[in-house]
Write a protein that holds these residues in place. Sequence first.
Motif, short mmCIF file in Angstrom:
data_model
loop_
_atom_site.label_atom_id
_atom_site.label_comp_id
_atom_site.label_asym_id
_atom_site.label_seq_id
_atom_site.Cartn_x
_atom_site.Cartn_y
_atom_site.Cartn_z
N ALA A 159 0.83 -1.21 0.00
CA ALA A 159 0.00 0.00 0.00
C ALA A 159 0.87 1.26 0.00
N ILE A 160 1.98 1.21 0.72
CA ILE A 160 2.85 2.39 0.84
C ILE A 160 3.85 2.46 -0.31
N GLY A 161 4.30 1.29 -0.79
CA GLY A 161 5.30 1.25 -1.85
C GLY A 161 6.72 1.21 -1.31
N VAL A 162 6.93 0.47 -0.21
CA VAL A 162 8.27 0.34 0.38
C VAL A 162 8.58 -1.13 0.62
N ALA A 163 9.83 -1.41 0.96
CA ALA A 163 10.23 -2.77 1.31
C ALA A 163 9.52 -3.17 2.60
N PRO A 164 9.08 -4.43 2.71
CA PRO A 164 8.39 -4.89 3.93
C PRO A 164 9.18 -4.64 5.22
N ALA A 165 10.48 -4.68 5.15
CA ALA A 165 11.30 -4.46 6.35
C ALA A 165 11.07 -3.09 6.96
N ARG A 166 10.65 -2.10 6.17
CA ARG A 166 10.45 -0.74 6.68
C ARG A 166 9.10 -0.55 7.38
N ILE A 167 8.28 -1.59 7.41
CA ILE A 167 7.03 -1.52 8.16
C ILE A 167 7.38 -1.79 9.63
N ALA A 168 6.98 -0.89 10.50
CA ALA A 168 7.24 -1.02 11.94
C ALA A 168 6.05 -1.74 12.57
N LYS A 169 6.21 -3.03 12.81
CA LYS A 169 5.11 -3.81 13.38
C LYS A 169 5.18 -3.77 14.90
N THR A 170 4.01 -3.69 15.51
CA THR A 170 3.90 -3.64 16.97
C THR A 170 3.42 -4.99 17.47
N LEU A 171 4.24 -5.63 18.29
CA LEU A 171 3.96 -6.94 18.83
C LEU A 171 3.58 -6.81 20.30
N SER A 172 2.57 -7.53 20.74
CA SER A 172 2.03 -7.41 22.09
C SER A 172 2.29 -8.68 22.89
N PHE A 173 2.93 -8.52 24.05
CA PHE A 173 3.30 -9.66 24.90
C PHE A 173 2.76 -9.49 26.31
N ARG A 174 2.59 -10.62 26.98
CA ARG A 174 2.21 -10.58 28.40
C ARG A 174 3.40 -10.03 29.19
N GLY A 175 3.11 -9.09 30.05
CA GLY A 175 4.15 -8.53 30.92
C GLY A 175 3.92 -8.99 32.34
N GLU A 176 4.46 -8.24 33.28
CA GLU A 176 4.25 -8.53 34.69
C GLU A 176 2.80 -8.21 35.05
N GLY A 177 2.17 -9.08 35.79
CA GLY A 177 0.79 -8.85 36.21
C GLY A 177 -0.14 -8.79 35.02
N GLU A 178 -0.96 -7.78 34.97
CA GLU A 178 -1.96 -7.64 33.90
C GLU A 178 -1.49 -6.74 32.76
N LYS A 179 -0.32 -6.13 32.89
CA LYS A 179 0.14 -5.12 31.94
C LYS A 179 0.93 -5.74 30.79
N ALA A 180 0.56 -5.38 29.57
CA ALA A 180 1.24 -5.88 28.37
C ALA A 180 2.53 -5.10 28.12
N ILE A 181 3.40 -5.73 27.35
CA ILE A 181 4.62 -5.09 26.85
C ILE A 181 4.48 -5.02 25.34
N LEU A 182 4.76 -3.86 24.76
CA LEU A 182 4.74 -3.72 23.31
C LEU A 182 6.17 -3.60 22.80
N VAL A 183 6.47 -4.36 21.76
CA VAL A 183 7.77 -4.27 21.09
C VAL A 183 7.51 -3.90 19.64
#
Length: 172
Positions: free
Chosen positions: A35-59
């Motif tokens: 859609a943007i016209g760039v290499a897939p590597a340049r897409i900044a994907k946000t990954l969601s993980f279980r953190g301590e307690g109920e709070k998620a960590i985003l990478v």
Amino acid sequence: MSLDNVKTHFQQWNREKDIMEFDTSSATVDLAAQAIGVAPARIAKTLSFRGEGEKAILVVAAGDAKIDNKKFREAFRLKPRMLNPDEVLEQTGHAIGGVCPFGLTNELDVFMDISLKRFETVFPACGSSNSAIELTCEEIVQYSFAKGWVNVCKGWEESPINENIILSNEVI
């Protein structure tokens, strides 16, 4: 609506008008790159993980990067367990396909993976499955209120970056 939350978030820097909205889906790395016209590597994907307690960590990582379980455990002292789609929506306010570190429902710990540092600019989603914004690495850190940089991914070091722009399945 999630996109509206992100637009409101970007108003504090007068950047809400820089959000791109597409007629086609940008819900995956490949679709966003097309859609943007760039290499897939340049897409900044946000990954969601279980953190301590109920709070998620985003990478936030480059589109060609994959989580390295050992590096993740070393960095966060946690086993990398991704959230399911309902948990992602509950934690971030964004549905899968539009998850980003902006306009979050909850205050979450956000980290940038060093796989992004290869690029002058990257393209994270903006809360919907058909939106993105172009940001420098400094801007994505600032606008996401990231806690810092981590090295928790693999695969990207070996991946050659094809900077040819791919539009309509033609290489230009």
